[in-house]
Scaffold this active site. Structure first.
Site, short mmCIF file in Angstrom:
data_model
loop_
_atom_site.label_atom_id
_atom_site.label_comp_id
_atom_site.label_asym_id
_atom_site.label_seq_id
_atom_site.Cartn_x
_atom_site.Cartn_y
_atom_site.Cartn_z
CD GLU A 1 5.20 17.29 -22.45
OE1 GLU A 1 4.51 18.22 -22.00
OE2 GLU A 1 4.71 16.27 -22.97
CG HIS B 1 -0.46 16.76 -24.26
ND1 HIS B 1 0.34 17.88 -24.23
CD2 HIS B 1 0.30 15.75 -23.75
CE1 HIS B 1 1.52 17.56 -23.71
NE2 HIS B 1 1.51 16.27 -23.41
CG ASN C 1 -4.38 18.04 -20.82
OD1 ASN C 1 -3.44 17.33 -20.49
ND2 ASN C 1 -5.58 17.96 -20.25
NE ARG D 1 -1.47 17.59 -13.05
CZ ARG D 1 -0.95 16.76 -12.15
NH1 ARG D 1 -1.23 16.89 -10.88
NH2 ARG D 1 -0.17 15.79 -12.52
NE ARG E 1 -3.99 -1.88 2.27
CZ ARG E 1 -3.84 -2.82 3.19
NH1 ARG E 1 -2.86 -2.76 4.05
NH2 ARG E 1 -4.69 -3.83 3.21
CE LYS F 1 3.56 18.29 -14.87
NZ LYS F 1 3.73 17.00 -15.48
CE LYS G 1 -1.52 13.36 -14.91
NZ LYS G 1 -1.72 13.63 -16.35
CG HIS H 1 -3.23 11.05 -26.66
ND1 HIS H 1 -4.44 10.39 -26.70
CD2 HIS H 1 -2.35 10.18 -26.11
CE1 HIS H 1 -4.29 9.18 -26.19
NE2 HIS H 1 -3.03 9.03 -25.81
CD GLU I 1 -4.61 15.76 -15.53
OE1 GLU I 1 -5.00 14.60 -15.60
OE2 GLU I 1 -3.61 16.21 -16.07
CG HIS J 1 4.51 12.25 -25.15
ND1 HIS J 1 3.15 12.11 -25.32
CD2 HIS J 1 4.68 13.27 -24.27
CE1 HIS J 1 2.53 13.01 -24.57
NE2 HIS J 1 3.44 13.73 -23.93
ZN ZN Z 1 3.11 15.19 -22.49
#
Ligand code: ZN
Ligand code: ADP
Length: 359
Positions: free
Chosen positions: A185, A248, A245, A241, A121, A227, A143, A252, A237, A264
């Protein structure tokens, strides 16, 4: 060296950026009060260059070090690799207080972070990012995730590290394409939040690409602050936040349609250029600013045009993306260089026309 504090209440932690920090990671761990054992998770490529350096520093600081190796590449960021790591952690009798150190790029960070978040955990997690992308993006924000087939990052958790140590010396062995991948980025953070930093990048791109130590330290630390500022205000998010994106939504989709042949950063670069055009066509961004952004992207060694893909497929990928709410397309767009906003109300037919090459 620069130290940036990520303010997240009880989950706050420091990010150190500078040259020669890897051998000192042991001292940093000691400052945090960890004792006994430390586990390094690293991929085969990074292990070859840096595991020894990190291990020596940890050993001199009094730690009993275990190194767990994973195969490199996104295709190994799976539950299967995670399961193997759980087995190994259990075999070496990892305790709840044993820190797990992710030494490597974003793939290692995501995977080791996910394992650290879930094993018992949660065991303490430390990041030592070795790619520009990981230093400027994936190591900030908590993340962690693994992929499920083609579904990227679909199984994961928000889990903050206790410490991040970004040693810019490690970038010397990074392939040029991976450096450019990280620059996408960086340019994004400047474009959405920080005009002055954007201008700095315009003036210093050659030094960035030559890995000038002072310039790199400045670029990475500034980028971490941008960031971190966004993430601290919106840890899970939900709103603000989403401006991260930028690039993206289209990016994406293009990445998916390329079958992940595009990296990416390349996909995000293409996405930023396309979304700058959308911003311009909506009367938000000036043609001059859109042009400056396109030029900076190209100077960083990144693409700024959508490859010859089927636009219908791109649209399909975009509408299947999690960034869609109530059938309208959700975008982070630019008002000007350094200023972004979020909208969930962009017409899909208009987007299709813009990315098909319509002026
Ligand atoms: Zn990215
Ligand atoms: P990302 O940070 O882009 O998500 P990965 O974790 O997939 O990337 O790393 C990209 C590739 O670069 C991998 O093959 C990894 O083994 C390799 N790599 C990572 N850091 C370094 C480094 N400092 N020097 C050389 N190769 C590296």
């Amino acid at each position: 060296m620069q130290k940036v504090k990520i303010e997240l209440g009880v989950n706050s932690y420091d990010i150190y950026v500078g040259s020669g920090l890897l051998p000192l990671a042991g001292l940093r761990l000691k400052e945090l009060g960890f004792i006994g054992r430390a586990v390094i998770i690293t991929d085969t490529n990074v292990k070859k260059h840096y595991a020894g350096i990190m291990e020596d520093g940890l050993t001199s600081a009094g730690y009993d070090v275990e190194i767990l190796e994973i195969p490199p590449g996104e295709q190994n960021k799976t539950l299967k690799t995670a399961a193997r790591l759980y087995d190994e952690l259990s075999r070496i009798n990892t305790e709840r207080i044993t820190p797990v150190l992710a030494l490597g790029g974003g793939v290692t960070g995501d995977l080791a972070g996910f394992v650290a978040a879930t094993y018992m955990r949660g065991v303490p997690y430390i990041q030592a990012p070795t790619t520009l992308l990981a230093m400027t993006d994936s190591s900030i924000g908590g993340k962690t995730a693994v992929d499920l087939g083609r579904l990227k990052n679909i199984i994961g958790a928000f889990y903050q590290p206790k410490l991040v140590v970004a040693d810019i010396n490690t970038l010397k062995t990074l392939p040029a394409a991976e450096l450019a991948n990280g620059m996408a980025e960086v340019i994004k953070h400047a474009a959405i939040m920080d005009k002055e930093f954007f201008v700095y990048l315009e003036s210093n791109m050659d030094k960035v690409l030559a890995l000038d130590a002072d310039v790199m330290e400045y670029v990475i630390a500034r980028n971490v602050r941008i960031k971190a500022g966004v993430v601290s205000k919106d840890e899970k998010e939900t709103g603000l936040r989403e401006i991260l994106n930028y690039g993206h939504t289209v990016g994406h989709a293009v990445e998916v349609v390329s079958n992940f042949k595009l990296k990416h950063g390349q996909a995000v670069a293409i996405g930023m250029a396309a979304e700058a055009k959308i911003s311009r066509r909506l009367g938000m961004l000036s043609a001059k600013d859109a042009d400056r952004l396109g030029k900076l992207i190209i100077r960083a060694g990144l693409p700024a045009r959508i490859p010859d893909f089927d636009v219908k497929k791109i649209m399909q990928a975009m509408t299947h993306d999690k960034k869609v709410r109530h059938g309208r397309l959700n975008f982070a767009l630019l008002k000007s260089l350094g200023e972004a906003f979020i909208t969930n109300d962009v017409d899909a037919a208009f987007v299709e026309e813009v990315i098909s090459g319509g002026e």
